[in-house]
Design a protein around this motif. Structure first.
Motif, PDB file in Angstrom:
ATOM      1  N   PRO A 195       5.003 -50.437 -16.473  1.00 40.70           N
ATOM      2  CA  PRO A 195       5.913 -49.667 -17.334  1.00 40.70           C
ATOM      3  C   PRO A 195       7.149 -50.456 -17.738  1.00 40.70           C
ATOM      4  O   PRO A 195       7.625 -50.306 -18.869  1.00 40.70           O
ATOM      5  CB  PRO A 195       6.309 -48.469 -16.466  1.00 40.70           C
ATOM      6  CG  PRO A 195       5.389 -48.445 -15.328  1.00 40.70           C
ATOM      7  CD  PRO A 195       4.810 -49.794 -15.176  1.00 40.70           C
TER       8      PRO A 195
ATOM      9  N   LEU B 224       3.069 -38.588 -12.021  1.00 43.97           N
ATOM     10  CA  LEU B 224       1.605 -38.627 -12.156  1.00 43.97           C
ATOM     11  C   LEU B 224       0.905 -38.778 -10.807  1.00 43.97           C
ATOM     12  O   LEU B 224      -0.322 -38.725 -10.741  1.00 43.97           O
ATOM     13  CB  LEU B 224       1.192 -39.809 -13.038  1.00 43.97           C
ATOM     14  CG  LEU B 224       1.547 -39.710 -14.516  1.00 43.97           C
ATOM     15  CD1 LEU B 224       1.045 -40.941 -15.226  1.00 43.97           C
ATOM     16  CD2 LEU B 224       0.933 -38.474 -15.125  1.00 43.97           C
TER      17      LEU B 224
ATOM     18  N   ILE C  63      -1.952 -36.141  -9.518  1.00 43.59           N
ATOM     19  CA  ILE C  63      -3.183 -36.080 -10.319  1.00 43.59           C
ATOM     20  C   ILE C  63      -3.945 -37.401 -10.230  1.00 43.59           C
ATOM     21  O   ILE C  63      -5.170 -37.434 -10.084  1.00 43.59           O
ATOM     22  CB  ILE C  63      -2.852 -35.676 -11.779  1.00 43.59           C
ATOM     23  CG1 ILE C  63      -4.154 -35.419 -12.536  1.00 43.59           C
ATOM     24  CG2 ILE C  63      -2.023 -36.705 -12.498  1.00 43.59           C
ATOM     25  CD1 ILE C  63      -3.941 -34.725 -13.837  1.00 43.59           C
ATOM     26  N   VAL C  64      -3.202 -38.509 -10.241  1.00 46.67           N
ATOM     27  CA  VAL C  64      -3.871 -39.808 -10.178  1.00 46.67           C
ATOM     28  C   VAL C  64      -4.554 -39.999  -8.823  1.00 46.67           C
ATOM     29  O   VAL C  64      -5.698 -40.452  -8.737  1.00 46.67           O
ATOM     30  CB  VAL C  64      -2.868 -40.944 -10.462  1.00 46.67           C
ATOM     31  CG1 VAL C  64      -3.438 -42.288 -10.065  1.00 46.67           C
ATOM     32  CG2 VAL C  64      -2.505 -40.953 -11.930  1.00 46.67           C
TER      33      VAL C  64
ATOM     34  N   GLN D   1     -17.096 -40.418  -4.690  1.00 47.90           N
ATOM     35  CA  GLN D   1     -18.367 -40.175  -5.384  1.00 47.90           C
ATOM     36  C   GLN D   1     -19.158 -41.476  -5.527  1.00 47.90           C
ATOM     37  O   GLN D   1     -20.361 -41.532  -5.290  1.00 47.90           O
ATOM     38  CB  GLN D   1     -18.051 -39.577  -6.764  1.00 47.90           C
ATOM     39  CG  GLN D   1     -19.259 -39.098  -7.524  1.00 47.90           C
ATOM     40  CD  GLN D   1     -19.930 -37.959  -6.807  1.00 47.90           C
ATOM     41  OE1 GLN D   1     -19.276 -37.064  -6.313  1.00 47.90           O
ATOM     42  NE2 GLN D   1     -21.246 -38.002  -6.718  1.00 47.90           N
TER      43      GLN D   1
ATOM     44  N   SER E   2     -13.208 -39.778  -7.384  1.00 51.46           N
ATOM     45  CA  SER E   2     -14.233 -40.606  -8.022  1.00 51.46           C
ATOM     46  C   SER E   2     -14.660 -41.773  -7.143  1.00 51.46           C
ATOM     47  O   SER E   2     -15.835 -42.142  -7.148  1.00 51.46           O
ATOM     48  CB  SER E   2     -13.781 -41.086  -9.402  1.00 51.46           C
ATOM     49  OG  SER E   2     -12.427 -41.370  -9.390  1.00 51.46           O
TER      50      SER E   2
ATOM     51  N   ILE F 110       1.848 -49.487 -11.247  1.00 50.75           N
ATOM     52  CA  ILE F 110       2.008 -48.568 -12.369  1.00 50.75           C
ATOM     53  C   ILE F 110       2.975 -47.418 -12.074  1.00 50.75           C
ATOM     54  O   ILE F 110       3.859 -47.118 -12.862  1.00 50.75           O
ATOM     55  CB  ILE F 110       0.642 -47.994 -12.794  1.00 50.75           C
ATOM     56  CG1 ILE F 110      -0.296 -49.135 -13.210  1.00 50.75           C
ATOM     57  CG2 ILE F 110       0.812 -47.037 -13.966  1.00 50.75           C
ATOM     58  CD1 ILE F 110      -1.700 -48.703 -13.472  1.00 50.75           C
TER      59      ILE F 110
ATOM     60  N   VAL G 163      11.562 -46.984 -16.187  1.00 52.94           N
ATOM     61  CA  VAL G 163      10.591 -45.925 -16.462  1.00 52.94           C
ATOM     62  C   VAL G 163       9.974 -45.498 -15.131  1.00 52.94           C
ATOM     63  O   VAL G 163       9.573 -46.331 -14.329  1.00 52.94           O
ATOM     64  CB  VAL G 163       9.488 -46.416 -17.421  1.00 52.94           C
ATOM     65  CG1 VAL G 163       8.582 -45.269 -17.808  1.00 52.94           C
ATOM     66  CG2 VAL G 163      10.105 -47.056 -18.628  1.00 52.94           C
ATOM     67  N   ASP G 164       9.911 -44.189 -14.896  1.00 53.05           N
ATOM     68  CA  ASP G 164       9.387 -43.671 -13.635  1.00 53.05           C
ATOM     69  C   ASP G 164       8.166 -42.787 -13.898  1.00 53.05           C
ATOM     70  O   ASP G 164       8.277 -41.741 -14.540  1.00 53.05           O
ATOM     71  CB  ASP G 164      10.474 -42.862 -12.924  1.00 53.05           C
ATOM     72  CG  ASP G 164      10.028 -42.431 -11.545  1.00 53.05           C
ATOM     73  OD1 ASP G 164       8.914 -42.823 -11.152  1.00 53.05           O
ATOM     74  OD2 ASP G 164      10.796 -41.720 -10.873  1.00 53.05           O
ATOM     75  N   LEU G 165       7.007 -43.227 -13.443  1.00 54.48           N
ATOM     76  CA  LEU G 165       5.781 -42.454 -13.667  1.00 54.48           C
ATOM     77  C   LEU G 165       5.342 -41.713 -12.396  1.00 54.48           C
ATOM     78  O   LEU G 165       4.193 -41.327 -12.266  1.00 54.48           O
ATOM     79  CB  LEU G 165       4.655 -43.373 -14.139  1.00 54.48           C
ATOM     80  CG  LEU G 165       4.778 -43.911 -15.566  1.00 54.48           C
ATOM     81  CD1 LEU G 165       3.608 -44.828 -15.874  1.00 54.48           C
ATOM     82  CD2 LEU G 165       4.818 -42.795 -16.577  1.00 54.48           C
TER      83      LEU G 165
ATOM     84  N   LEU H 190      -2.435 -48.805  -7.439  1.00 52.80           N
ATOM     85  CA  LEU H 190      -1.976 -48.068  -8.613  1.00 52.80           C
ATOM     86  C   LEU H 190      -0.481 -47.781  -8.540  1.00 52.80           C
ATOM     87  O   LEU H 190       0.236 -47.920  -9.528  1.00 52.80           O
ATOM     88  CB  LEU H 190      -2.754 -46.757  -8.741  1.00 52.80           C
ATOM     89  CG  LEU H 190      -4.177 -46.918  -9.274  1.00 52.80           C
ATOM     90  CD1 LEU H 190      -4.929 -45.618  -9.165  1.00 52.80           C
ATOM     91  CD2 LEU H 190      -4.137 -47.384 -10.720  1.00 52.80           C
TER      92      LEU H 190
ATOM     93  N   PHE I 195      -7.640 -37.788  -8.475  1.00 54.78           N
ATOM     94  CA  PHE I 195      -8.629 -38.323  -9.394  1.00 54.78           C
ATOM     95  C   PHE I 195      -9.291 -39.575  -8.814  1.00 54.78           C
ATOM     96  O   PHE I 195     -10.519 -39.690  -8.751  1.00 54.78           O
ATOM     97  CB  PHE I 195      -7.863 -38.652 -10.676  1.00 54.78           C
ATOM     98  CG  PHE I 195      -8.717 -39.069 -11.803  1.00 54.78           C
ATOM     99  CD1 PHE I 195      -9.519 -38.153 -12.441  1.00 54.78           C
ATOM    100  CD2 PHE I 195      -8.699 -40.379 -12.239  1.00 54.78           C
ATOM    101  CE1 PHE I 195     -10.301 -38.539 -13.491  1.00 54.78           C
ATOM    102  CE2 PHE I 195      -9.484 -40.769 -13.288  1.00 54.78           C
ATOM    103  CZ  PHE I 195     -10.286 -39.856 -13.916  1.00 54.78           C
ATOM    104  N   VAL I 196      -8.453 -40.482  -8.335  1.00 53.93           N
ATOM    105  CA  VAL I 196      -8.979 -41.747  -7.820  1.00 53.93           C
ATOM    106  C   VAL I 196      -9.779 -41.527  -6.537  1.00 53.93           C
ATOM    107  O   VAL I 196     -10.864 -42.083  -6.353  1.00 53.93           O
ATOM    108  CB  VAL I 196      -7.803 -42.722  -7.581  1.00 53.93           C
ATOM    109  CG1 VAL I 196      -8.239 -43.856  -6.695  1.00 53.93           C
ATOM    110  CG2 VAL I 196      -7.307 -43.260  -8.900  1.00 53.93           C
TER     111      VAL I 196
END
Lengths: 278, 231
Positions: free
Chosen positions: B74, B94, B97-98, B108, B105, B66, B89-91, B62, B101-102
């Motif tokens: 991006p 995130l 949280i990413v 799980q 899940s 991304i 572009v710098d994400l 990721l 989240f990853v």
């Protein structure tokens, strides 16, 4: 322009991740579904959920599974007591035959000065360490008196009095922590069919002469109790065993055996405590 | 050969020199909570190693495509939107949280899978999985990987990310198993009453951390030894 693109991209990335992961997990939930017996869940709901292990299973859920399979009785949950046993029996659709609580009893009655100490013990002041050394205390079976049981008791129900573990039955909930802590295995769980139960307060299986050498109050193994009350008492080497399955609080043999016992190693334990014997 | 040396160095560094628990002090919660018996401690260590590897795999993918500044996705969107090619572009914002989240899940998912197809394995190690879903040691590994994906000139590949993750997991297993061994022996020791339980455990952890400081500087020697060995 840069801000707008960044924000939109962030939102899109998160949304795609959320939807994708949600979809995968939802699919997995159905695909990998493991059928759980609804009875197990109901049984688990009726338990206290303390996961104390007092029933002998690893945690409440394992006990619930064993119950549902019919491998375990409904009366094993000590913290839940009678009310839980009734609920469990209700769910299982059976009758509670004897919902009696299990409580810990100590099979030794010799205070420190009554046990032979061959030499002074200088090691770690715990029963676990003292038991490894051995030989310091004359009796190889009896209470060591360093209070490992007192330490593990979460309910403050055990007090060491003059080198002997005394259980307070007003506080004991029967979790069995002391049974597991005792390196000499002289604490056991017995079904308290009445408030006070007759207990053999000695664990020394040797013959009378050897016992007498190391302890002032130990059982001599005379087997009088087994002769007077063969229904409840049997001999295991130099020690009587009480059959708690057949035990009833008003059984006539109990009083006879207790009175005949020359060393007074048959004692009623429970609440209220008996000050003269314990 | 240079790659291999680098990988081994990353692995040893994560496992011993910069041990997650004893150098960065992340993942202390399971380190203290599940270190009473060697068996369970080792199980916990294996579970962490497993989860950390999966998390590293996913987070590297990721981040690489991304999240990092100048990542392919991006940049492509930026070009399509007709932006100035000089800016990127710098994400990275995130990342937290990413990652959480990853990790949550995927753990799980793994738990469901193991429960369905390996019930015996689930019984012995499944109970630890929910405990470590959002463990900070795992998040730390992801963030460490992200740190090495910032500079476009020196980007980490997937193999380097995995070396760090597995090394970190092995280091955690070493630390927690050592701790469990010490605590098992400490059970029969005469610990002063006010220090019983968590108190003495924290003191032991501190002393262990100081002992592990002895590994500082070892990487130079390891590097020399490896390069002479692999030449």
């Amino acid at each position: 322009m840069l801000t707008v693109v960044t924000v939109v991209l962030a939102a899109v990335v998160l949304a795609v991740l959320a939807v994708g992961m949600g979809y995968v997990l939802g699919w997995a939930n159905r695909k990998f579904h493991v059928a759980v017996d609804p009875k197990v869940e109901a049984l688990l709901g009726a338990m206290p959920g303390a996961n104390c292990g007092g029933c002998g299973y690893v945690g409440c859920s394992e006990y619930a599974e064993a119950l549902a399979r019919g491998e375990a009785g409904v009366t094993l949950c000590a913290p839940g007591g009678v009310s839980t046993a009734e609920q469990l029996a209700d769910i299982m659709g059976i009758e509670v035959d004897q919902a009696c609580p299990y409580r810990a009893v100590l099979h030794c009655s010799a205070y420190e000065h009554q046990r032979l100490q061959r030499r002074e013990y200088f090691g770690e002041r715990t029963c676990g360490a003292a038991n490894l050394v051995g030989g310091t205390q004359g009796c190889a079976y009896g209470c060591l008196g360093f209070g490992d049981c007192e330490l593990v008791c979460d309910y403050d129900a055990i007090e060491m009095v003059d080198g002997l573990c005394i259980i307070d039955y007003e506080k004991c909930v029967g979790c069995g922590a002391c049974v597991r802590a005792c390196p000499r295995n002289i604490i056991s769980m017995i079904p308290f069919k009445a408030d006070r139960m007759l207990v053999v307060v000695c664990a020394n299986k040797d013959n009378a002469r050897e016992v007498k050498e190391v302890c002032e109050v130990g059982c001599s193994g005379c087997a009088l109790c087994a002769r007077k009350g063969p229904e409840l008492f049997s001999m295991d080497g130099g020690l009587p065993i009480i059959d708690y399955e057949a035990y009833t609080p008003d059984h006539p043999d109990l009083e006879i055996a207790r009175e005949k016992c020359p060393k007074k190693t048959l004692v009623f334990m429970g609440k209220p405590a008996e000050p003269e014997s314990f | 050969m240079e790659t291999l040396t680098g990988l081994v160095l990353i692995f040893i560094s994560a496992a011993l020199i910069n041990n997650f628990v004893l150098h960065y002090f992340v993942g202390v919660c399971p380190f203290l909570g599940v270190s009473r018996k060697i068996g369970t401690a080792f199980g916990m260590g294996c579970a962490v190693t497993f989860v950390i590897s999966i998390a590293a795999l996913l987070s590297w993918t990721l981040t690489y495509f991304i999240l990092r500044p100048g990542a392919p996705l991006p940049s492509w969107v930026w070009a399509v939107a007709g932006g100035n090619p000089a800016t990127t572009v710098d994400l990275s914002v995130l990342s937290y949280i990413v990652y959480i989240f990853v990790i949550a899940s995927s753990v799980q998912f793994v738990e469901m899978y193991v429960r369905k197809f390996f019930p015996a394995l689930y019984k012995s190690f499944g109970v630890y999985l929910p405990l470590i879903t959002t463990n900070c040691a795992i998040l730390f590994a992801c963030l460490e990987i992200m740190k090495h994906l910032q500079d476009p000139m020196r980007l980490w590949g997937l193999h380097e990310a995995l070396a760090l993750a597995i090394g970190g997991g092995v280091g955690f297993t070493i630390a927690i198993s050592l701790m469990a061994g010490i605590r098992e022996d400490m059970d029969i020791c005469d610990v002063p009453k006010p220090l019983k339980g968590a108190g003495i455990a924290l003191i032991v952890a501190g002393i262990m951390a100081m002992a592990f400081m002895g590994f500082t500087g070892v990487q130079n020697g390891v590097e020399t030894a490896l390069s002479s060995l692999l030449r």
